[in-house]
Write a protein that holds these residues in place. Structure first.
Motif, PDB file in Angstrom:
ATOM      1  N   GLU A 174      10.144   3.352   8.101  1.00  0.00           N
ATOM      2  CA  GLU A 174       9.122   2.947   7.529  1.00  0.00           C
ATOM      3  C   GLU A 174       9.249   3.336   5.658  1.00  0.00           C
ATOM      4  OE1 GLU A 174       4.681   1.231   7.384  1.00  0.00           O
ATOM      5  OE2 GLU A 174       5.324   2.580   8.897  1.00  0.00           O
ATOM      6  N   LYS A 175       9.161   4.450   5.516  1.00  0.00           N
ATOM      7  CA  LYS A 175       9.206   5.115   4.380  1.00  0.00           C
ATOM      8  C   LYS A 175      10.299   4.787   3.469  1.00  0.00           C
ATOM      9  CE  LYS A 175       6.267   8.994   5.402  1.00  0.00           C
ATOM     10  NZ  LYS A 175       6.089  10.517   5.630  1.00  0.00           N
ATOM     11  N   LEU A 176      11.465   4.927   4.349  1.00  0.00           N
ATOM     12  CA  LEU A 176      12.698   4.554   3.584  1.00  0.00           C
ATOM     13  C   LEU A 176      12.847   3.149   3.053  1.00  0.00           C
ATOM     14  CD1 LEU A 176      15.548   5.370   2.768  1.00  0.00           C
ATOM     15  CD2 LEU A 176      16.319   4.692   5.186  1.00  0.00           C
ATOM     16  N   TYR A 177      12.254   2.342   4.036  1.00  0.00           N
ATOM     17  CA  TYR A 177      12.286   0.807   3.789  1.00  0.00           C
ATOM     18  C   TYR A 177      11.458   0.597   2.602  1.00  0.00           C
ATOM     19  CZ  TYR A 177      11.825  -4.172   3.375  1.00  0.00           C
ATOM     20  OH  TYR A 177      12.014  -5.366   3.242  1.00  0.00           O
ATOM     21  N   LYS A 178      10.299   1.142   2.530  1.00  0.00           N
ATOM     22  CA  LYS A 178       9.514   0.937   1.469  1.00  0.00           C
ATOM     23  C   LYS A 178      10.004   1.520   0.103  1.00  0.00           C
ATOM     24  CE  LYS A 178       4.889   0.718   3.972  1.00  0.00           C
ATOM     25  NZ  LYS A 178       3.689   1.390   4.074  1.00  0.00           N
ATOM     26  N   ARG A 179      10.589   2.490   0.071  1.00  0.00           N
ATOM     27  CA  ARG A 179      11.278   3.254  -1.097  1.00  0.00           C
ATOM     28  C   ARG A 179      12.409   2.451  -1.497  1.00  0.00           C
ATOM     29  NH1 ARG A 179      15.030   6.786  -1.059  1.00  0.00           N
ATOM     30  NH2 ARG A 179      14.664   7.531   1.225  1.00  0.00           N
ATOM     31  N   ALA A 180      13.447   2.282  -0.582  1.00  0.00           N
ATOM     32  CA  ALA A 180      14.550   1.502  -0.997  1.00  0.00           C
ATOM     33  C   ALA A 180      14.835   0.097  -0.877  1.00  0.00           C
ATOM     34  CB  ALA A 180      15.611   2.146  -0.087  1.00  0.00           C
ATOM     35  N   CYS A 181      13.951  -0.623  -0.321  1.00  0.00           N
ATOM     36  CA  CYS A 181      14.122  -2.024   0.058  1.00  0.00           C
ATOM     37  C   CYS A 181      13.272  -2.972  -0.341  1.00  0.00           C
ATOM     38  CB  CYS A 181      14.444  -2.118   1.670  1.00  0.00           C
ATOM     39  SG  CYS A 181      15.658  -0.858   2.476  1.00  0.00           S
ATOM     40  N   SER A 182      11.839  -2.801   0.098  1.00  0.00           N
ATOM     41  CA  SER A 182      10.956  -3.581  -0.201  1.00  0.00           C
ATOM     42  C   SER A 182      10.618  -4.422  -1.641  1.00  0.00           C
ATOM     43  CB  SER A 182       9.450  -2.826   0.125  1.00  0.00           C
ATOM     44  OG  SER A 182       9.361  -2.006  -0.555  1.00  0.00           O
ATOM     45  N   THR A 183      11.221  -3.440  -2.777  1.00  0.00           N
ATOM     46  CA  THR A 183      11.164  -4.202  -4.024  1.00  0.00           C
ATOM     47  C   THR A 183      11.546  -5.522  -4.088  1.00  0.00           C
ATOM     48  OG1 THR A 183      10.510  -1.879  -5.023  1.00  0.00           O
ATOM     49  CG2 THR A 183      11.387  -3.578  -6.512  1.00  0.00           C
ATOM     50  N   CYS A 184      12.956  -5.645  -3.476  1.00  0.00           N
ATOM     51  CA  CYS A 184      13.849  -6.644  -3.708  1.00  0.00           C
ATOM     52  C   CYS A 184      13.462  -7.690  -2.227  1.00  0.00           C
ATOM     53  CB  CYS A 184      15.015  -6.464  -3.816  1.00  0.00           C
ATOM     54  SG  CYS A 184      15.496  -5.561  -5.429  1.00  0.00           S
ATOM     55  N   HIS A 185      13.448  -6.979  -1.202  1.00  0.00           N
ATOM     56  CA  HIS A 185      13.442  -7.880  -0.038  1.00  0.00           C
ATOM     57  C   HIS A 185      11.903  -8.063   0.440  1.00  0.00           C
ATOM     58  CE1 HIS A 185      17.381  -7.966   0.978  1.00  0.00           C
ATOM     59  NE2 HIS A 185      17.646  -6.728   0.382  1.00  0.00           N
ATOM     60  N   GLY A 186      10.938  -7.611  -0.368  1.00  0.00           N
ATOM     61  CA  GLY A 186       9.626  -8.099   0.310  1.00  0.00           C
ATOM     62  C   GLY A 186       8.936  -6.868   1.307  1.00  0.00           C
ATOM     63  N   ARG A 187       7.687  -6.800   1.645  1.00  0.00           N
ATOM     64  CA  ARG A 187       7.087  -5.806   2.204  1.00  0.00           C
ATOM     65  C   ARG A 187       7.382  -5.982   3.480  1.00  0.00           C
ATOM     66  NH1 ARG A 187       0.920  -4.456   0.704  1.00  0.00           N
ATOM     67  NH2 ARG A 187       1.119  -4.081   2.976  1.00  0.00           N
ATOM     68  N   ALA A 188       7.500  -7.264   4.263  1.00  0.00           N
ATOM     69  CA  ALA A 188       7.940  -7.517   5.639  1.00  0.00           C
ATOM     70  C   ALA A 188       9.247  -8.221   5.893  1.00  0.00           C
ATOM     71  CB  ALA A 188       7.020  -8.290   6.003  1.00  0.00           C
ATOM     72  N   ALA A 189      10.184  -7.716   4.738  1.00  0.00           N
ATOM     73  CA  ALA A 189      11.517  -8.245   4.610  1.00  0.00           C
ATOM     74  C   ALA A 189      11.509  -9.880   4.901  1.00  0.00           C
ATOM     75  CB  ALA A 189      12.278  -7.581   5.851  1.00  0.00           C
ATOM     76  N   GLU A 190      10.805 -10.538   4.054  1.00  0.00           N
ATOM     77  CA  GLU A 190      10.606 -11.768   4.207  1.00  0.00           C
ATOM     78  C   GLU A 190      11.125 -12.681   2.957  1.00  0.00           C
ATOM     79  OE1 GLU A 190       7.040 -10.848   1.578  1.00  0.00           O
ATOM     80  OE2 GLU A 190       8.364  -9.850   3.007  1.00  0.00           O
ATOM     81  N   LYS A 191      11.698 -11.885   2.131  1.00  0.00           N
ATOM     82  CA  LYS A 191      12.148 -12.453   0.899  1.00  0.00           C
ATOM     83  C   LYS A 191      13.701 -12.495   0.581  1.00  0.00           C
ATOM     84  CE  LYS A 191       8.452 -10.986  -2.094  1.00  0.00           C
ATOM     85  NZ  LYS A 191       7.778 -10.291  -3.160  1.00  0.00           N
ATOM     86  N   PRO A 192      14.088 -13.473  -0.007  1.00  0.00           N
ATOM     87  CA  PRO A 192      15.513 -13.213  -0.213  1.00  0.00           C
ATOM     88  C   PRO A 192      15.697 -12.289  -1.505  1.00  0.00           C
ATOM     89  CG  PRO A 192      14.797 -15.526  -0.919  1.00  0.00           C
ATOM     90  CD  PRO A 192      13.713 -14.887  -0.114  1.00  0.00           C
ATOM     91  N   ALA A 193      16.496 -11.200  -1.492  1.00  0.00           N
ATOM     92  CA  ALA A 193      16.267 -10.412  -2.570  1.00  0.00           C
ATOM     93  C   ALA A 193      17.319 -11.065  -3.680  1.00  0.00           C
ATOM     94  CB  ALA A 193      17.384  -9.242  -2.278  1.00  0.00           C
ATOM     95  N   MET A 194      16.655 -11.149  -4.868  1.00  0.00           N
ATOM     96  CA  MET A 194      17.349 -11.713  -6.149  1.00  0.00           C
ATOM     97  C   MET A 194      17.619 -13.200  -5.797  1.00  0.00           C
ATOM     98  SD  MET A 194      17.445  -8.740  -7.596  1.00  0.00           S
ATOM     99  CE  MET A 194      18.305  -9.037  -9.238  1.00  0.00           C
ATOM    100  N   GLY A 195      16.704 -13.708  -5.105  1.00  0.00           N
ATOM    101  CA  GLY A 195      16.900 -15.272  -4.590  1.00  0.00           C
ATOM    102  C   GLY A 195      18.320 -15.615  -3.991  1.00  0.00           C
ATOM    103  N   GLU A 196      19.033 -14.535  -3.655  1.00  0.00           N
ATOM    104  CA  GLU A 196      20.151 -14.972  -3.280  1.00  0.00           C
ATOM    105  C   GLU A 196      20.644 -14.352  -1.701  1.00  0.00           C
ATOM    106  OE1 GLU A 196      22.977 -13.392  -6.065  1.00  0.00           O
ATOM    107  OE2 GLU A 196      22.138 -14.445  -7.509  1.00  0.00           O
TER     108      GLU A 196
END
Length: 75
Positions: free
Chosen positions: A1-23
């Motif tokens: 969870e910590k790794l996801y929050k640090r490395a991924c959530s900024t672009c993919h969203g807190r629950a991995a619900e966003k398309p990163a960079m809209g793509e």
């Protein structure tokens, strides 16, 4: 969870619900194997995209951990 929050959530969203960079695909809809393959392919440069720099820093263990964690975010 910590790794996801640090490395991924900024672009993919807190629950991995966003398309990163809209793509990208919405990654919480993918299974562990699909996520691991996507991370590996981006790290190796097989797939090009804005997230490649972030993926290039991940270790094999971190990719495995993320591929197991992300599907748990699907609601």
């Amino acid at each position: 969870e910590k790794l996801y929050k640090r490395a991924c959530s900024t672009c993919h969203g807190r629950a991995a619900e966003k398309p990163a960079m809209g793509e990208s695909k919405i990654i919480n809809t993918l299974n562990s194997d699909e996520i691991y393959t996507a991370l590996s392919d981006r790290k190796s440069g097989k797939i090009q995209g804005a997230g490649n720099m972030a993926k290039s820093r991940l270790t094999e263990q971190e990719m495995k951990s993320l591929s197991e964690f992300v599907p748990t975010l699907k609601k």
